[in-house]
Scaffold this motif. Structure first.
Motif, PDB file in Angstrom:
ATOM      1  N   ARG A   1       0.843  -1.190   0.000  1.00 21.54           N
ATOM      2  CA  ARG A   1       0.000   0.000   0.000  1.00 21.54           C
ATOM      3  C   ARG A   1       0.885   1.250   0.000  1.00 21.54           C
ATOM      4  NH1 ARG A   1      -5.352  -0.264   3.562  1.00 21.54           N
ATOM      5  NH2 ARG A   1      -5.342  -2.197   2.376  1.00 21.54           N
ATOM      6  N   ALA A   2       0.570   2.189  -0.880  1.00 20.92           N
ATOM      7  CA  ALA A   2       1.417   3.359  -1.081  1.00 20.92           C
ATOM      8  C   ALA A   2       0.643   4.649  -0.846  1.00 20.92           C
ATOM      9  CB  ALA A   2       1.985   3.357  -2.493  1.00 20.92           C
ATOM     10  N   PHE A   3       1.315   5.602  -0.258  1.00 21.27           N
ATOM     11  CA  PHE A   3       0.738   6.914   0.008  1.00 21.27           C
ATOM     12  C   PHE A   3       0.427   7.644  -1.288  1.00 21.27           C
ATOM     13  CE2 PHE A   3      -0.058  10.883   1.980  1.00 21.27           C
ATOM     14  CZ  PHE A   3       0.660  11.851   1.295  1.00 21.27           C
ATOM     15  N   VAL A   4      -0.711   8.333  -1.307  1.00 21.58           N
ATOM     16  CA  VAL A   4      -1.088   9.156  -2.460  1.00 21.58           C
ATOM     17  C   VAL A   4      -1.185  10.627  -2.060  1.00 21.58           C
ATOM     18  CG1 VAL A   4      -2.876   9.630  -4.175  1.00 21.58           C
ATOM     19  CG2 VAL A   4      -2.315   7.257  -3.578  1.00 21.58           C
ATOM     20  N   ALA A   5      -2.007  10.906  -1.036  1.00 22.68           N
ATOM     21  CA  ALA A   5      -2.235  12.300  -0.661  1.00 22.68           C
ATOM     22  C   ALA A   5      -2.744  12.391   0.766  1.00 22.68           C
ATOM     23  CB  ALA A   5      -3.248  12.953  -1.602  1.00 22.68           C
ATOM     24  N   HIS A   6      -2.521  13.559   1.355  1.00 19.69           N
ATOM     25  CA  HIS A   6      -2.958  13.831   2.718  1.00 19.69           C
ATOM     26  C   HIS A   6      -3.556  15.225   2.798  1.00 19.69           C
ATOM     27  CE1 HIS A   6      -2.674  14.871   6.960  1.00 19.69           C
ATOM     28  NE2 HIS A   6      -1.896  15.873   6.626  1.00 19.69           N
ATOM     29  N   ILE A   7      -4.539  15.380   3.668  1.00 19.31           N
ATOM     30  CA  ILE A   7      -5.121  16.701   3.917  1.00 19.31           C
ATOM     31  C   ILE A   7      -5.350  16.856   5.409  1.00 19.31           C
ATOM     32  CG2 ILE A   7      -7.507  15.889   3.581  1.00 19.31           C
ATOM     33  CD1 ILE A   7      -8.041  18.613   2.167  1.00 19.31           C
ATOM     34  N   ASN A   8      -5.091  18.046   5.923  1.00 16.86           N
ATOM     35  CA  ASN A   8      -5.290  18.251   7.358  1.00 16.86           C
ATOM     36  C   ASN A   8      -6.769  18.491   7.657  1.00 16.86           C
ATOM     37  OD1 ASN A   8      -5.574  20.891   6.475  1.00 16.86           O
ATOM     38  ND2 ASN A   8      -4.540  21.748   8.274  1.00 16.86           N
TER      39      ASN A   8
ATOM     40  N   THR B   1      -2.042  20.367   2.478  1.00 19.69           N
ATOM     41  CA  THR B   1      -2.087  19.114   1.730  1.00 19.69           C
ATOM     42  C   THR B   1      -0.681  18.742   1.285  1.00 19.69           C
ATOM     43  OG1 THR B   1      -2.428  20.255  -0.388  1.00 19.69           O
ATOM     44  CG2 THR B   1      -4.405  19.564   0.808  1.00 19.69           C
ATOM     45  N   HIS B   2      -0.463  17.458   1.081  1.00 27.02           N
ATOM     46  CA  HIS B   2       0.753  17.072   0.378  1.00 27.02           C
ATOM     47  C   HIS B   2       0.530  15.763  -0.344  1.00 27.02           C
ATOM     48  CE1 HIS B   2       2.250  14.279   3.512  1.00 27.02           C
ATOM     49  NE2 HIS B   2       3.079  13.854   2.586  1.00 27.02           N
ATOM     50  N   TYR B   3       1.394  15.516  -1.333  1.00 24.41           N
ATOM     51  CA  TYR B   3       1.181  14.465  -2.304  1.00 24.41           C
ATOM     52  C   TYR B   3       2.439  13.636  -2.526  1.00 24.41           C
ATOM     53  CZ  TYR B   3      -2.808  17.420  -3.439  1.00 24.41           C
ATOM     54  OH  TYR B   3      -3.967  18.157  -3.366  1.00 24.41           O
ATOM     55  N   ALA B   4       2.203  12.409  -2.950  1.00 21.05           N
ATOM     56  CA  ALA B   4       3.319  11.608  -3.437  1.00 21.05           C
ATOM     57  C   ALA B   4       3.845  12.244  -4.715  1.00 21.05           C
ATOM     58  CB  ALA B   4       2.849  10.181  -3.712  1.00 21.05           C
ATOM     59  N   ASP B   5       5.140  12.141  -4.938  1.00 22.81           N
ATOM     60  CA  ASP B   5       5.734  12.752  -6.132  1.00 22.81           C
ATOM     61  C   ASP B   5       5.083  12.225  -7.416  1.00 22.81           C
ATOM     62  OD1 ASP B   5       9.148  12.907  -4.829  1.00 22.81           O
ATOM     63  OD2 ASP B   5       7.436  14.251  -4.594  1.00 22.81           O
TER      64      ASP B   5
ATOM     65  N   ARG C   1       1.997  15.117  11.597  1.00 22.60           N
ATOM     66  CA  ARG C   1       2.069  15.495  10.189  1.00 22.60           C
ATOM     67  C   ARG C   1       3.295  14.924   9.497  1.00 22.60           C
ATOM     68  NH1 ARG C   1       1.321  21.679   8.444  1.00 22.60           N
ATOM     69  NH2 ARG C   1      -0.793  21.210   9.175  1.00 22.60           N
ATOM     70  N   SER C   2       4.392  14.846  10.213  1.00 28.28           N
ATOM     71  CA  SER C   2       5.630  14.364   9.591  1.00 28.28           C
ATOM     72  C   SER C   2       5.517  12.893   9.183  1.00 28.28           C
ATOM     73  CB  SER C   2       6.801  14.558  10.549  1.00 28.28           C
ATOM     74  OG  SER C   2       6.594  13.824  11.745  1.00 28.28           O
ATOM     75  N   ARG C   3       4.507  12.201   9.717  1.00 31.94           N
ATOM     76  CA  ARG C   3       4.321  10.794   9.390  1.00 31.94           C
ATOM     77  C   ARG C   3       3.098  10.576   8.504  1.00 31.94           C
ATOM     78  NH1 ARG C   3       3.455   7.139  13.364  1.00 31.94           N
ATOM     79  NH2 ARG C   3       4.643   5.586  12.212  1.00 31.94           N
ATOM     80  N   SER C   4       2.622  11.621   7.868  1.00 31.10           N
ATOM     81  CA  SER C   4       1.344  11.538   7.152  1.00 31.10           C
ATOM     82  C   SER C   4       1.396  10.625   5.933  1.00 31.10           C
ATOM     83  CB  SER C   4       0.879  12.927   6.726  1.00 31.10           C
ATOM     84  OG  SER C   4       1.814  13.509   5.853  1.00 31.10           O
TER      85      SER C   4
END
Length: 127
Positions: free
Chosen positions: A45-52, A58-62, A105-108
């Motif tokens: 399972r891979a990270f795609v995006a996060h929102i607070n 927000t931040h996203y996978a490259d 957040r640093s582990r999002s």
């Protein structure tokens, strides 16, 4: 018990767009960080995006940056993932997840930062 229900997946062609939705059945949604992850066959399972909690961060996978947009509507207990310019390598089951409090957040981008998960929705992109 928190329940998350994703929808909006489907079969599309490369270059198309899709919008995924995730409805969360909890009164704590408005205060929770949310994330989208995906899992392709045979892969982790891979990270795609996060929102607070309020959408201000927000931040996203490259791999999806500048193509995908995460957003939320706290009045509807819903988080969205707008996906554009889809590629065959975006094919996966997409999961939404609610952050585990207190959210770090640093582990999002880590699945361990999320406590509750939906069942997933399949996205298939043909070339």
């Amino acid at each position: 018990q928190v329940q998350l229900a994703e929808s909006g997946g489907g079969l599309v062609q490369a270059g198309d767009s899709l919008r995924l939705s995730c409805v969360v059945s909890t009164h704590t949604f408005g205060g929770s960080a949310m994330g989208w992850f995906r899992q392709a066959p045979g892969k982790e399972r891979a990270f795609v995006a996060h929102i607070n909690w309020n959408g201000s961060y927000t931040h996203y996978a490259d791999s999806v940056k500048d193509r995908f947009t995460i957003s939320r509507d706290n009045a509807k207990n819903t988080v969205y993932l707008q996906m554009g310019n889809l590629r065959p390598e975006d094919t996966a089951v997409y999961y939404c997840a609610q952050g585990r409090p207190p959210f770090v957040r640093s582990r999002s981008s880590s699945p361990a930062a999320y406590a509750d998960w939906g069942q997933g929705t399949q996205v298939t992109v043909s070339s």
